[in-house]
Design a protein around this motif. Structure first.
Motif, mmCIF file in Angstrom:
data_model
loop_
_atom_site.group_PDB
_atom_site.id
_atom_site.type_symbol
_atom_site.label_atom_id
_atom_site.label_comp_id
_atom_site.label_asym_id
_atom_site.label_seq_id
_atom_site.Cartn_x
_atom_site.Cartn_y
_atom_site.Cartn_z
ATOM 1 N N HIS A 89 0.856 -1.198 0.000
ATOM 2 C CA HIS A 89 0.000 0.000 0.000
ATOM 3 C C HIS A 89 0.887 1.240 0.000
ATOM 4 C CE1 HIS A 89 -3.678 2.265 1.899
ATOM 5 N NE2 HIS A 89 -2.786 3.158 1.467
ATOM 6 N N HIS A 91 1.545 5.285 -2.012
ATOM 7 C CA HIS A 91 1.163 6.336 -2.957
ATOM 8 C C HIS A 91 2.478 6.823 -3.578
ATOM 9 C CE1 HIS A 91 -2.968 6.575 -1.112
ATOM 10 N NE2 HIS A 91 -2.291 6.054 -0.094
ATOM 11 N N ARG A 98 4.978 17.874 1.992
ATOM 12 C CA ARG A 98 4.010 18.714 2.722
ATOM 13 C C ARG A 98 4.451 18.943 4.178
ATOM 14 N NH1 ARG A 98 -0.578 15.254 0.532
ATOM 15 N NH2 ARG A 98 -1.452 15.268 2.629
ATOM 16 N N TYR A 111 -5.862 16.608 10.224
ATOM 17 C CA TYR A 111 -5.611 16.164 8.845
ATOM 18 C C TYR A 111 -6.795 16.512 7.952
ATOM 19 C CZ TYR A 111 -4.806 12.876 4.996
ATOM 20 O OH TYR A 111 -4.640 12.307 3.752
ATOM 21 N N ILE A 121 -4.497 16.191 0.355
ATOM 22 C CA ILE A 121 -4.451 15.490 -0.937
ATOM 23 C C ILE A 121 -4.560 16.502 -2.086
ATOM 24 C CG2 ILE A 121 -5.692 13.841 -2.414
ATOM 25 C CD1 ILE A 121 -6.445 12.311 0.179
ATOM 26 N N TYR A 161 -3.503 11.159 -7.338
ATOM 27 C CA TYR A 161 -3.140 12.574 -7.203
ATOM 28 C C TYR A 161 -3.309 13.273 -8.559
ATOM 29 C CZ TYR A 161 -1.035 11.459 -2.653
ATOM 30 O OH TYR A 161 -0.811 11.046 -1.354
ATOM 31 N N HIS A 194 -9.783 9.269 -4.786
ATOM 32 C CA HIS A 194 -8.934 9.520 -3.611
ATOM 33 C C HIS A 194 -9.410 10.778 -2.883
ATOM 34 C CE1 HIS A 194 -4.491 9.886 -2.038
ATOM 35 N NE2 HIS A 194 -5.289 9.376 -1.136
ATOM 36 N N HIS A 259 -9.636 2.123 1.286
ATOM 37 C CA HIS A 259 -9.151 2.850 2.468
ATOM 38 C C HIS A 259 -10.354 2.938 3.400
ATOM 39 C CE1 HIS A 259 -5.724 3.966 0.027
ATOM 40 N NE2 HIS A 259 -5.233 4.761 0.956
ATOM 41 N N GLU A 262 -10.545 4.908 8.505
ATOM 42 C CA GLU A 262 -9.251 5.473 8.926
ATOM 43 C C GLU A 262 -9.432 6.539 10.013
ATOM 44 O OE1 GLU A 262 -6.925 7.287 5.789
ATOM 45 O OE2 GLU A 262 -5.425 8.044 7.174
ATOM 46 N N THR A 307 1.053 5.476 9.699
ATOM 47 C CA THR A 307 0.075 6.552 9.478
ATOM 48 C C THR A 307 -0.535 6.969 10.814
ATOM 49 O OG1 THR A 307 -0.368 5.512 7.365
ATOM 50 C CG2 THR A 307 -1.936 7.200 8.094
ATOM 51 N N GLY A 337 1.531 13.084 2.887
ATOM 52 C CA GLY A 337 0.706 13.730 3.899
ATOM 53 C C GLY A 337 0.645 12.983 5.219
ATOM 54 N N SER A 338 0.182 11.736 5.162
ATOM 55 C CA SER A 338 -0.085 11.038 6.418
ATOM 56 C C SER A 338 0.995 10.036 6.799
ATOM 57 C CB SER A 338 -1.447 10.325 6.351
ATOM 58 O OG SER A 338 -1.409 9.284 5.410
#
Ligand code: NIG
Ligand code: FE
Length: 436
Positions: A89, A91, A98, A111, A121, A161, A194, A259, A262, A307, A337-338
């Motif tokens: 998993h 990206h 960021r 977030y 995102i 993205y 996403h 996903h 979360e 994450t 990001g995460s």
């Protein structure tokens, strides 16, 4: 480029050779996750990029005595050998970083607030749309080298993205090219769902239709992705929208991933079970019933403790999921990001320290179970005859040391497709220096 080696390779005399054999057909569950099948003083004979034989050094050196002087010998005395890590998993393909949002989160911003204000995102989407094909390729190539240094030899990579057909395809094309040029194998996932782009904010169903009727058919036709993923979360895609998108993908041959649960409980685990998804990922807030249904339906739980760590949230309950019979895999979730990390070893440390998993379970979760989470259980994830010769040699004597001496890179050597890709912790493989 060459992904195989004609000269045989002989990895010799590991203090522990962790084979994880016997799990190619289905992922390990419950007590099976503890079964590492370790050979002491273990050796591996490799030919043409594949594992030809596995046994003790005594057995193999006798069996191959006539060929010993033709082979490249790698001495693993006193060292641990494991299968190459599989990250199911990521990206991977994105532009930019960021760090400012990280700083904002440290001062109390959430977030989701950052994302809803047009950052998160959306800010990586802007950077990724603006990046040329070769910029994206070069950034991601460098990231793959960092993965390799941590012992990761197979990586799943999501789009998501681009959020338009043109830019989603650009990400998927870059992933394809990376797979062809970098030693790491890449398995692609389409993730057009996403985030909801700003212009569809008032009418997100219009964007869902765009994903279903415009993007998915073209992506399926291109053959650039095997899986279809969606961010099912309050304020992003509802369970009903997620179901429509994943069913549409399935009808076109793209296998569902999700996903799920979360940030908030949102019945994502239940949806994954109903759809028979290959995996449900994150699951920090998954319900007990959702976990039960996942176990029953054979949905793999891909847990991402990095994450949770980076978002300062409580990790998913890995212990409970394993006890309930969910096949658990672990992953970095590498994204800007995460979870901006490429470190599978750190993820294993967090699996032990934050999710109640044992050192053996976390090793299973980043090898054979991770391979199953991207439908590669027959090819990688264990050291068995016929599989790809993807292996890590660590400067520690046992697998337990790997989890115990945390926060350090213990990699000595990485073998990818029967070739030395990392030696003494450094990149050596020619292909890791190729840039377009
Ligand atoms: O898996 N949750 C959604 N997607 C990513 C984060 C992406 C980003 O923040 O850029 C994740 O955490
Ligand atoms: Fe993710």
């Amino acid at each position: 480029m060459t992904k195989t080696n004609t000269k045989p390779m002989f990895i010799r005399n590991a203090s522990q050779l962790v084979t994880l054999k016997g799990g190619s057909e289905s992922p390990r569950v419950k007590e099976q996750m503890e079964e590492l099948h370790i050979i002491e003083n273990g050796s591996v004979w490799i030919e043409n990029g594949k594992i030809e034989d596995v046994g003790t050094d005594k057995e193999l050196s006798e069996k191959y005595s006539s060929k010993l002087n033709q082979a490249q010998h790698i001495d693993a005395t006193g060292k641990l050998v494991t299968p190459g890590f599989v990250d199911p998993h990521t990206h991977l393909v994105h532009a930019g970083t960021r760090e400012n949002e990280f700083n904002m989160r440290l001062q109390g911003a959430s977030y989701m607030d950052i994302m809803n204000a047009g950052g998160g995102i959306h800010s990586t989407t802007k950077a990724t749309r603006e990046a040329s094909h070769s910029q994206l390729y070069n950034e991601s190539f460098a990231r793959l080298n960092r993965f390799l240094k941590q012992g990761v030899t197979t990586v799943e990579a999501k789009s998501g993205y681009g959020l338009s057909l043109e830019h989603e395809m650009k990400q998927l094309e870059v992933a394809k090219k990376l797979n062809e040029t970098h030693p790491i194998d890449i398995v692609s996932t389409f993730m057009g769902a996403h985030a909801v782009p700003a212009q569809y904010k008032e009418n997100p169903d219009e964007f869902v239709d765009l994903v279903i009727y415009e993007m998915l058919p073209k992506v399926a036709e291109s053959g650039l992705a095997e899986f279809n993923d969606v961010f099912c979360e309050r304020g992003v895609f509802t369970p009903d929208q997620s179901r429509r998108i994943l069913e549409a993908g399935l009808n076109l041959g793209l296998l569902p991933k999700i996903h799920a649960d979360e940030i908030e409980p949102y019945a994502g685990a239940e949806l994954a079970a109903t759809l028979g998804a290959v995996s449900a990922d994150h699951l920090l807030k998954a319900s007990d019933e959702g976990i039960r249904q996942m176990a029953e339906a054979g949905v793999i739980g891909v847990l991402l403790p990095g994450t949770a760590f980076f978002l300062m949230a409580e990790s998913a309950n890995g212990r409970k999921m394993i006890d309930e019979g969910v096949a658990v895999a672990l992953s970095t979730d590498c994204n800007p990001g995460s979870s901006p990390t490429v470190s599978t070893p750190l993820i294993m440390n967090l699996g032990c320290l934050k999710m109640g998993m044992t050192p053996a379970e976390v090793l299973t979760a980043v090898t054979i179970n991770a391979a199953h989470a991207i439908k590669r259980g027959h090819e990688v994830g264990s050291i068995e005859v016929g599989k790809k010769a993807d292996m890590n040699i660590f400067n520690v004597p046992t697998y337990m040391h790997l989890q115990y001496m945390y926060g350090e890179n213990h990699i000595n050597t990485v073998i990818k497709n029967g070739q030395v890709a990392i030696s003494g912790g450094n990149l050596v493989c020619q292909d890791t220096h190729t840039h377009n």
